[in-house]
Design an enzyme around this catalytic site. Structure first.
Site, PDB file in Angstrom:
ATOM      1  N   GLU A  46       0.874  -1.163   0.000  1.00 44.53           N
ATOM      2  CA  GLU A  46       0.000   0.000   0.000  1.00 44.53           C
ATOM      3  C   GLU A  46       0.920   1.225   0.000  1.00 44.53           C
ATOM      4  O   GLU A  46       1.812   1.327   0.843  1.00 44.53           O
ATOM      5  CB  GLU A  46      -0.883   0.010   1.252  1.00 44.53           C
ATOM      6  CG  GLU A  46      -1.835   1.184   1.211  1.00 44.53           C
ATOM      7  CD  GLU A  46      -2.784   1.255   2.405  1.00 44.53           C
ATOM      8  OE1 GLU A  46      -2.781   0.352   3.247  1.00 44.53           O
ATOM      9  OE2 GLU A  46      -3.514   2.259   2.471  1.00 44.53           O
ATOM     10  N   ARG A 273       5.400 -12.995   9.399  1.00 43.80           N
ATOM     11  CA  ARG A 273       6.052 -11.737   9.083  1.00 43.80           C
ATOM     12  C   ARG A 273       7.390 -11.667   9.796  1.00 43.80           C
ATOM     13  O   ARG A 273       7.617 -12.354  10.785  1.00 43.80           O
ATOM     14  CB  ARG A 273       5.181 -10.551   9.463  1.00 43.80           C
ATOM     15  CG  ARG A 273       4.924 -10.391  10.961  1.00 43.80           C
ATOM     16  CD  ARG A 273       4.266  -9.043  11.265  1.00 43.80           C
ATOM     17  NE  ARG A 273       3.154  -8.744  10.382  1.00 43.80           N
ATOM     18  CZ  ARG A 273       3.113  -7.675   9.568  1.00 43.80           C
ATOM     19  NH1 ARG A 273       4.095  -6.807   9.544  1.00 43.80           N
ATOM     20  NH2 ARG A 273       2.073  -7.459   8.805  1.00 43.80           N
ATOM     21  N   LYS A 283       4.411   0.528   9.875  1.00 43.56           N
ATOM     22  CA  LYS A 283       4.541   1.692   9.003  1.00 43.56           C
ATOM     23  C   LYS A 283       3.953   2.943   9.652  1.00 43.56           C
ATOM     24  O   LYS A 283       4.484   4.030   9.515  1.00 43.56           O
ATOM     25  CB  LYS A 283       3.802   1.441   7.685  1.00 43.56           C
ATOM     26  CG  LYS A 283       4.655   0.785   6.629  1.00 43.56           C
ATOM     27  CD  LYS A 283       4.067   0.976   5.243  1.00 43.56           C
ATOM     28  CE  LYS A 283       2.981  -0.031   4.968  1.00 43.56           C
ATOM     29  NZ  LYS A 283       2.503  -0.010   3.569  1.00 43.56           N
TER      30      LYS A 283
HETATM   31  P1  ATP Z   1      -0.292  -1.840   6.612  1.00 47.73           P
HETATM   32  O1  ATP Z   1      -1.073  -2.794   5.738  1.00 47.73           O
HETATM   33  O2  ATP Z   1      -0.649  -1.897   8.044  1.00 47.73           O
HETATM   34  O3  ATP Z   1      -0.195  -0.457   6.080  1.00 47.73           O
HETATM   35  P2  ATP Z   1       1.937  -3.498   5.937  1.00 47.73           P
HETATM   36  O4  ATP Z   1       3.288  -3.481   6.564  1.00 47.73           O
HETATM   37  O5  ATP Z   1       1.159  -4.764   5.888  1.00 47.73           O
HETATM   38  O6  ATP Z   1       1.181  -2.339   6.638  1.00 47.73           O
HETATM   39  P3  ATP Z   1       1.701  -3.385   3.075  1.00 47.73           P
HETATM   40  O7  ATP Z   1       2.079  -2.278   2.183  1.00 47.73           O
HETATM   41  O8  ATP Z   1       0.306  -3.858   3.072  1.00 47.73           O
HETATM   42  O9  ATP Z   1       2.139  -2.928   4.501  1.00 47.73           O
HETATM   43  O10 ATP Z   1       2.689  -4.608   2.830  1.00 47.73           O
HETATM   44  C1  ATP Z   1       3.034  -5.089   1.557  1.00 47.73           C
HETATM   45  C2  ATP Z   1       3.410  -6.535   1.643  1.00 47.73           C
HETATM   46  O11 ATP Z   1       4.511  -6.697   2.537  1.00 47.73           O
HETATM   47  C3  ATP Z   1       2.275  -7.365   2.189  1.00 47.73           C
HETATM   48  O12 ATP Z   1       2.153  -8.527   1.392  1.00 47.73           O
HETATM   49  C4  ATP Z   1       2.681  -7.692   3.581  1.00 47.73           C
HETATM   50  O13 ATP Z   1       2.197  -8.926   3.978  1.00 47.73           O
HETATM   51  C5  ATP Z   1       4.216  -7.691   3.489  1.00 47.73           C
HETATM   52  N1  ATP Z   1       4.814  -7.345   4.776  1.00 47.73           N
HETATM   53  C6  ATP Z   1       4.590  -6.258   5.523  1.00 47.73           C
HETATM   54  N2  ATP Z   1       5.279  -6.285   6.675  1.00 47.73           N
HETATM   55  C7  ATP Z   1       5.985  -7.435   6.664  1.00 47.73           C
HETATM   56  C8  ATP Z   1       6.897  -8.055   7.569  1.00 47.73           C
HETATM   57  N3  ATP Z   1       7.223  -7.491   8.734  1.00 47.73           N
HETATM   58  N4  ATP Z   1       7.442  -9.234   7.201  1.00 47.73           N
HETATM   59  C9  ATP Z   1       7.125  -9.807   6.038  1.00 47.73           C
HETATM   60  N5  ATP Z   1       6.277  -9.288   5.145  1.00 47.73           N
HETATM   61  C10 ATP Z   1       5.707  -8.113   5.439  1.00 47.73           C
END
Ligand code: ATP
Ligand code: MG
Length: 572
Positions: A46, A273, A283
Site C-alpha cells: 500500500e 512476518r 509503518k
Molecule cells: P499496513 O497494511 O498496516 O499499512 P503493511 O506493513 O502490511 O502495513 P503493506 O504495504 O500492506 O504494509 O505490505 C506489503 C506486503 O509486505 C504485504 O504482502 C505484507 O504482507 C508484506 N509485509 C509487511 N510487513 C511485513 C513483515 N514485517 N514481514 C514480512 N512481510 C511483510
C-alpha cells in the site's frame, strides 16, 4: 534434496537447501498442473509509507519464487485508501524494489486499475441478493459484529430489496451521500463462526482525491473485497501474505466463488512476518517518527526502511542473503537484529576497500624518525579481493593512533602499545614506546616512541615476531572526517514493551546518534557518495550524501565486532 526438474535451471545458486513450505506447495501445484503450471506472484504494497526490512523479506520471497520456477512477479500498488496514500510513496517503493535487485518488467499495476471491474462485480453481488447498502454509521456496524462466542446482530437495512440496493449503491457512486453516511456490505451470515463473514463492508465513501484516479471515484473498495479479485484479474497463482490474513482466506475464496467461474484460481498462502529485535516494523509508527522529527526522514540511517539501510551502507546482496538465511516460517518468531548486521559485515568484507582512520586520536611521535620527511607506504586495498589492488599512504614522524590502543598499565594479553612495549604499525614499522607526555590533569598529550627503521615490509627485521598491530594516520597528512556513529534506535529488544501508562516512544534510545570528528588517511578525500570502506580494526563505513567539498561525512554501517556469532553459539 536434489533439484526438481520443475525448478528453473537458472536458479542453481540457491544450492540444495531443503524446500520451504511455500516451495513445497508450489511444486505440488506444478506437479498437478494447476493453473496451467504457471507460477505468478505479486508484491502488493500500500503506498502509504516507505518499505522496510519486513517488506524486503516479502519482496525476496515473491520475486525469488518466480525466479526459481521460471515465473513472473507483478508489482501491485494496493491503492484503495486515498486518505493515506501518495505518489511520493509509489516512487520510493519502485526505487527500493529495483535497488534490491528485482524487476517487475512492465507489470506495474494498481488496484485502482480495477475499480471499474470491482464496481461491476459489486453490482452483481447486489443483483444476486448478496450485498446491501447499510445506512448505519461504522461504529454501530462494528458494535453489531458480536464476539467469537456470540453471534452478531443483523442490520435493520439488511433486507432492502435488490432494486433499492442497486439504486442506493449507484447514488453512492454518484456522490449523492456524505462520507460515513452509508456503506455497501456483503450479505453473508451474522452468526458465522468466522467473524469476517459477518456481512463485511465492501465499499465506503471518501471524497479525498485519489493520487491516480483523482475525483473520478468517491467510493472505495475495502482490502478484503479488492485483494483476491485483483489477484484474479492479474492471473496470480500464489498470493503470499502474512499470517494475520489466514482468517481472511475463506472470505478471499468466497468472493472468487461468487464472482468467477474459470478453473483458474489464485491461492492465498500465509507466512510469518519478519520481526526483528530492537526494530519497529509498523509503518504507521515509522511515519510518526518521521512526522514528529524523532529521526531525520524516512532514509535516516537508523530507520529499518530500505532507504535508511541503503543510506546506512547496507548492500542489496546483504539484505537478500539475510532474507535467505532467515527462511520462511509458518509461525511467528523474532529474529535477532545481529543476524542482519552479520549479513552486511559478511558482504562488505568481500567488497569494501580498506582505509586507515583514527576515531579517537592521540599524538604519537617517532623520535628517531627524520623530521620533514614523508614516506609513502603501500597498503593493500582489500585482502579478500586481489583485484582491488593497493594504494600509497603517507607516513611521517608524527602520527595519530587510537587512544584505546595505548595503556600505561596494560592488563594481561593487551597486545597493543604500552611503556617499553613494541607494536607494529599497519603497513609500516615496528615501534617501541619510550615515554608518555601528560598535561597537568594527567591526560596523555603525546606518546614518544622509537622506530625500528629496518622493520618495514622487506626490511631486515621485518619478520620479527610482534604480537600486536595497530592502525595510524600521518598527523600532517590526515584529513578531518565527520563520522556518524549509530546505535540502535530503540533501547529495548521489543520496542512495544513499555510499562503501563507509558508509550512505545519512551523506548527510543536517546544515544542512537553520536557525531564525532576523526582523522582519516588523505585518500578518503576522493571517496564517492555511498561507497563503502572498512576502517581497519574499527568497522564498515560509507560516505553519506550530506558530504560536501568541505565536509566529508561517513556513516558507520556496522562495527567489526561480530555479536551474532556469540548469539548463535549461545543458542546453538
Ligand atoms: P499496513 O497494511 O498496516 O499499512 P503493511 O506493513 O502490511 O502495513 P503493506 O504495504 O500492506 O504494509 O505490505 C506489503 C506486503 O509486505 C504485504 O504482502 C505484507 O504482507 C508484506 N509485509 C509487511 N510487513 C511485513 C513483515 N514485517 N514481514 C514480512 N512481510 C511483510
Ligand atoms: Mg498490509
Amino acid at each position: 534434496m536434489t533439484d526438481s526438474p520443475i525448478r528453473d535451471e537458472n536458479s542453481k545458486a540457491e544450492g540444495s537447501r531443503a524446500l520451504n513450505f511455500i516451495e513445497e506447495i508450489v511444486e505440488e501445484n506444478l506437479r498437478e498442473g494447476k493453473n496451467d503450471s504457471r507460477v505468478h506472484t505479486r508484491f502488493p504494497p500500500e503506498p502509504n509509507g516507505y518499505l522496510h526490512i519486513g517488506h524486503a523479506k516479502s519482496i525476496c520471497l515473491n520475486f525469488g519464487l518466480a525466479q526459481r520456477y521460471g515465473g513472473k512477479t507483478n508489482l501491485r500498488f494496493d491503492d484503495t485508501n486515498p486518505t493515506k496514500e501518495d505518489v511520493e510513496y509509489v516512487d520510493s517503493i519502485k526505487e527500493d524494489v529495483r535497488w534490491l535487485g528485482f524487476s517487475w518488467d512492465d507489470r506495474e499495476f494498481y488496484a485502482s486499475d480495477y475499480f471499474e471491474q470491482l464496481y461491476n462485480w459489486a453490482e452483481k453481488l447486489i443483483l444476486d441478493g448478496k450485498a446491501y447498502v447499510d445506512d448505519q454509521p461504522a461504529e454501530e456496524i462494528s458494535k453489531q459484529r458480536g464476539t467469537v462466542t456470540t453471534p452478531g446482530v443483523e442490520s435493520p437495512f439488511r433486507n432492502r430489496s435488490i432494486d433499492e440496493n442497486l439504486t442506493l449503491f449507484r447514488r453512492m457512486k454518484a456522490g449523492e451521500f456524505a462520507e460515513g453516511s452509508c456503506v455497501l456490505r456483503a450479505k453473508i451470515d451474522m452468526a458465522h463462526v468466522n467473524m469476517f463473514f459477518r456481512d463485511p463492508i465492501l465499499y465506503r465513501i471518501s471524497f479525498t482525491p485519489h493520487h491516480r484516479t483523482g475525483t473520478k471515484w468517491c467510493i472505495y473498495p475495502m482490502y478484503d473485497y479488492a485483494h483476491g479479485q485483483s489477484d484474479y484479474l492479474e492471473g496470480i497463482t500464489h498470493s503470499i501474505c502474512t499470517l494475520e490474513f489466514e482468517v481472511h482466506r475463506p472470505l478471499y475464496d468466497w468472493f472468487l466463488d461468487q464472482l468467477t467461474t474459470t478453473a483458474y484460481r489464485p491461492r492465498q498462502i500465509e507466512f510469518a512476518r519478519l520481526n526483528l529485535t530492537y526494530t519497529m516494523m509498523s509503518k504507521r509508527k515509522l511515519l510518526e517518527l518521521v512526522k514528529n522529527n524523532y529521526v531525520k526522514g524516512w532514509d535516516d540511517p537508523r530507520m529499518p526502511t530500505i532507504s535508511g539501510l541503503r543510506r546506512r551502507g547496507y548492500t542489496p546482496e546483504s539484505i537478500r542473503s539475510f532474507a535467505d538465511r532467515i527462511g520462511v516460517a509458518r509461525r511467528d518468531n523474532i529474529i535477532d537484529v545481529s543476524l542482519l548486521e552479520f549479513s552486511v559485515r559478511e558482504d562488505l568484507n568481500k567488497k569494501a576497500n580498506r582505509a586507515l582512520a583514527v576515531l579517537n586520536p592521540v599524538k604519537l611521535v617517532l623520535t628517531n624518525y627524520p623530521e620533514g620527511v614523508t614516506e609513502m607506504l603501500t597498503a593493500i586495498n582489500n585482502p579478500e579481493n586481489p583485484e582491488a589492488g593497493s594504494r600509497e599512504i603517507p607516513f611521517s614522524r608524527e602520527l595519530y593512533i587510537e587512544r584505546e590502543d595505548f595503556m600505561e598499565v596494560p592488563p594481561k594479553k593487551f597486545f597493543r602499545l604500552f611503556p617499553d612495549g613494541e607494536v607494529r604499525l599497519k603497513y609500516g614499522y615496528i615501534i617501541k614506546c619510550d615515554e608518555v607526555v601528560k598535561d597537568e590533569n594527567g591526560e596523555i598529550l603525546e606518546i614518544r616512541c622509537t622506530c625500528d627503521m629496518d622493520s618495514k615490509t622487506g626490511g631486515l627485521t621485518a619478520n620479527r615476531k610482534i604480537k600486536g598491530t595497530i592502525h595510524w594516520v600521518s598527523a600532517k597528512d590526515a584529513i578531518d572526517l565527520e563520522v556518524r556513529l549509530f546505535d540502535r534506535l530503540f533501547k529495548t529488544p521489543d520496542p512495544e514493551d513499555y510499562p503501563e501508562g507509558g508509550d512505545w516512544k519512551d523506548n527510543l534510545n536517546p544515544e542512537s546518534l553520536k557525531v564525532i570528528t576523526v582523522k582519516g588517511e588523505p585518500s578518503l578525500r576522493s571517496a564517492t557518495v555511498l561507497s563503502h570502506f572498512q576502517f581497519e580494526r574499527i568497522g564498515y563505513f560509507n560516505v553519506d550524501p550530506d558530504t560536501t567539498a568541505e565536509n566529508i561525512v561517513f556513516n558507520r554501517t556496522v562495527s567489526l565486532k561480530d555479536t551474532w556469532q556469540k548469539v548463535a553459539q549461545n543458542e546453538g
